[in-house]
Enzyme design. Sequence first.
Site, PDB file in Angstrom:
ATOM      1  N   HIS A 302       4.071  -5.126  10.327  1.00 32.73           N
ATOM      2  CA  HIS A 302       5.014  -5.516  11.371  1.00 32.73           C
ATOM      3  C   HIS A 302       4.829  -4.609  12.573  1.00 32.73           C
ATOM      4  CE1 HIS A 302       8.776  -6.619  13.327  1.00 32.73           C
ATOM      5  NE2 HIS A 302       8.707  -7.698  12.591  1.00 32.73           N
ATOM      6  N   ASP A 359       8.626 -12.462   5.730  1.00 37.79           N
ATOM      7  CA  ASP A 359       7.961 -13.693   5.294  1.00 37.79           C
ATOM      8  C   ASP A 359       7.339 -13.589   3.911  1.00 37.79           C
ATOM      9  OD1 ASP A 359       8.498 -15.105   7.632  1.00 37.79           O
ATOM     10  OD2 ASP A 359       6.854 -14.117   8.674  1.00 37.79           O
TER      11      ASP A 359
HETATM   12  N1  CMC Z   1      -3.448  -7.159   6.495  1.00 36.75           N
HETATM   13  C1  CMC Z   1      -4.462  -6.279   6.691  1.00 36.75           C
HETATM   14  N2  CMC Z   1      -4.504  -5.390   7.700  1.00 36.75           N
HETATM   15  C2  CMC Z   1      -3.491  -5.389   8.567  1.00 36.75           C
HETATM   16  C3  CMC Z   1      -2.412  -6.276   8.437  1.00 36.75           C
HETATM   17  C4  CMC Z   1      -2.407  -7.172   7.348  1.00 36.75           C
HETATM   18  N3  CMC Z   1      -1.392  -8.037   7.172  1.00 36.75           N
HETATM   19  N4  CMC Z   1      -1.526  -6.071   9.446  1.00 36.75           N
HETATM   20  C5  CMC Z   1      -2.052  -5.090  10.201  1.00 36.75           C
HETATM   21  N5  CMC Z   1      -3.227  -4.669   9.660  1.00 36.75           N
HETATM   22  C6  CMC Z   1      -4.072  -3.559  10.150  1.00 36.75           C
HETATM   23  C7  CMC Z   1      -4.865  -3.961  11.373  1.00 36.75           C
HETATM   24  O1  CMC Z   1      -6.132  -4.506  11.031  1.00 36.75           O
HETATM   25  C8  CMC Z   1      -4.965  -2.651  12.096  1.00 36.75           C
HETATM   26  O2  CMC Z   1      -5.945  -1.860  11.459  1.00 36.75           O
HETATM   27  P1  CMC Z   1      -6.856  -0.825  12.330  1.00 36.75           P
HETATM   28  O3  CMC Z   1      -5.891   0.174  12.909  1.00 36.75           O
HETATM   29  O4  CMC Z   1      -7.810  -0.247  11.353  1.00 36.75           O
HETATM   30  O5  CMC Z   1      -7.523  -1.673  13.372  1.00 36.75           O
HETATM   31  C9  CMC Z   1      -3.619  -1.986  11.823  1.00 36.75           C
HETATM   32  O6  CMC Z   1      -3.201  -2.527  10.556  1.00 36.75           O
HETATM   33  C10 CMC Z   1      -2.563  -2.254  12.882  1.00 36.75           C
HETATM   34  O7  CMC Z   1      -2.453  -3.677  13.039  1.00 36.75           O
HETATM   35  P2  CMC Z   1      -2.172  -4.410  14.402  1.00 36.75           P
HETATM   36  O8  CMC Z   1      -2.709  -5.799  14.317  1.00 36.75           O
HETATM   37  O9  CMC Z   1      -2.622  -3.548  15.541  1.00 36.75           O
HETATM   38  O10 CMC Z   1      -0.597  -4.401  14.388  1.00 36.75           O
HETATM   39  P3  CMC Z   1       0.327  -5.306  15.280  1.00 36.75           P
HETATM   40  O11 CMC Z   1       1.580  -4.560  15.444  1.00 36.75           O
HETATM   41  O12 CMC Z   1      -0.378  -5.767  16.497  1.00 36.75           O
HETATM   42  O13 CMC Z   1       0.534  -6.608  14.362  1.00 36.75           O
HETATM   43  C11 CMC Z   1       1.368  -8.143  12.805  1.00 36.75           C
HETATM   44  C12 CMC Z   1       1.655  -6.858  13.608  1.00 36.75           C
HETATM   45  C13 CMC Z   1       2.669  -8.609  12.138  1.00 36.75           C
HETATM   46  C14 CMC Z   1       0.892  -9.248  13.733  1.00 36.75           C
HETATM   47  C15 CMC Z   1       0.281  -7.822  11.742  1.00 36.75           C
HETATM   48  O14 CMC Z   1       0.743  -6.827  10.860  1.00 36.75           O
HETATM   49  C16 CMC Z   1      -0.147  -9.069  10.956  1.00 36.75           C
HETATM   50  O15 CMC Z   1      -1.031  -9.804  11.404  1.00 36.75           O
HETATM   51  N6  CMC Z   1       0.513  -9.336   9.765  1.00 36.75           N
HETATM   52  C17 CMC Z   1       0.213 -10.554   9.037  1.00 36.75           C
HETATM   53  C18 CMC Z   1       0.995 -11.711   9.649  1.00 36.75           C
HETATM   54  C19 CMC Z   1       2.471 -11.636   9.349  1.00 36.75           C
HETATM   55  O16 CMC Z   1       2.874 -11.403   8.216  1.00 36.75           O
HETATM   56  N7  CMC Z   1       3.283 -11.927  10.377  1.00 36.75           N
HETATM   57  C20 CMC Z   1       4.750 -11.977  10.235  1.00 36.75           C
HETATM   58  C21 CMC Z   1       5.440 -10.852  10.972  1.00 36.75           C
HETATM   59  S1  CMC Z   1       7.162 -10.666  10.484  1.00 36.75           S
HETATM   60  C22 CMC Z   1       7.930 -12.108  10.970  1.00 36.75           C
HETATM   61  C23 CMC Z   1       7.914 -12.326  12.447  1.00 36.75           C
HETATM   62  O17 CMC Z   1       8.472 -11.533  13.213  1.00 36.75           O
HETATM   63  O18 CMC Z   1       7.369 -13.357  12.851  1.00 36.75           O
END
Ligand code: CMC
Length: 425
Positions: A302, A359
């Site tokens: 998140h 989720d």
């Molecule tokens: N699985 C594997 N790696 C992950 C995941 C995941 N679900 N989420 C983040 N990472 C890694 C990402 O690859 C990155 O690694 P590195 O620093 O080595 O490059 C690090 O963790 C930080 O991730 P980010 O993408 O920069 O983080 P963000 O804050 O931009 O993204 C997120 C947040 C929710 C989009 C992401 O965690 C994600 O894609 N999660 C899966 C989708 C999900 O469950 N979404 C629902 C969110 S909660 C409900 C809502 O508000 O909609």
Amino acid sequence: MDPAKLVINDNEYELPVFAGSEDEVAVDIRKLRAQSKVVTYDPGYGNTGSCESSITFIDGEKGILRYRGYSIEELAEKSSFVEVCYLLIHGELPTEVQLDIFKHKLTHHSLLHEDMKKFFEGYPASAHPMSVLSAMVASLAAYYPESDDPSDLDLNVIRLIAKLKTIAAFSYKKSIGHPYVYPRNDLSYTEDFLNMMFAVPAEAYNSPDLLALTLDMLLILHADHEQNCSTSTVRMVGSSGADLFASISAGISALSGPLHGKANQEVIDMLERIQADGGDYNKYIEKAKDKNDPFRLMGFGHRVYKNFDPRAKVIKKTADRVLSELGIRDPLLDIAKHLERVALEDDYFGERKLYPNVDFYSGILYRAMGIPTNMFTVMFAMGRMPGWIAQWIESKKDPDAKIHRPRQIYMGSTERHYRPIEQRG
Ligand code: CMC
């Protein structure tokens, strides 16, 4: 508070600093560009406060979520979705009389204009219900146009919440070729939705109260989440002066993305894939860690929570209880628990502070209610509706609000001149 000092190329700029009611400190950079020609750079607005808000407080490090000061755990246990709608929109919990009036209005505005039924007929049965939802909400503006009379806005707020469940259920009925079931005034918000979806009298459910109450709790947990992607979209579209329906339709579109609301659908798809693949969790954990593999562990991570998402904790506990009360044994719940355990023990997830989000377990509960997977994000939208509305209204009353218009750092070509096609190499 003392102003912050920023030094750029030996020039010093003073920037005002202020604190929110939970002591979050913010540097006000509004005048920075006028003073220095410098802009701030924050892709994805991960560290940008876009507004002042009194609706929802999150402390992502401590795993705290509160609506109008009330903790999500307390509201999920003691309140109802309709009461939370009132709280978010009006700022205070309602008195008994206020709640009765609010419920009465929500019940008596749930019918759709008969002409709108024709819209559903135009969609293919395979249409994703989120596309239908977004289009139908935008279409409401054609039936209930905005005027300068504030009571029209109050009524449109009621209409949106009341009609959303009817639109959602009708889109499902259309997709399976069943006749529409009309809303009933004698049922609660969630009972009425379940009745329109499944067209059986409430008493025919195995445990009617349990399902309606569980759905009510899920809607409460989704009701607001401060400046997330869809809510920021609602505020951004509203900042141009677009009406409530247009702004919220845009928010629904933002929610439909797999990184946001559609993650709940993607979690179930992922768990089914793991199940079909023999239940090898480790393989999927490795895939999620592999930077060359686009696979992510859906329902994990998140932007704001760097600790357990408090909503996920409530849902996980509820999923165990509800499935056992309904006598359902869902192998996907076991897979989800194993996957969570393996991920939480893995350094990759630990170092990045990736925990289950709202989720991860919600889909298991929706499945137990018989809600089809492609309707899960619609459930999220139903829950988020009062939050979007409250945020939209707050933005309209904000004396500092202006049209949203971020800057960029241009990285393209500098000026060049047009060459006729025969001179291009
Ligand atoms: N699985 C594997 N790696 C992950 C995941 C995941 N679900 N989420 C983040 N990472 C890694 C990402 O690859 C990155 O690694 P590195 O620093 O080595 O490059 C690090 O963790 C930080 O991730 P980010 O993408 O920069 O983080 P963000 O804050 O931009 O993204 C997120 C947040 C929710 C989009 C992401 O965690 C994600 O894609 N999660 C899966 C989708 C999900 O469950 N979404 C629902 C969110 S909660 C409900 C809502 O508000 O909609």
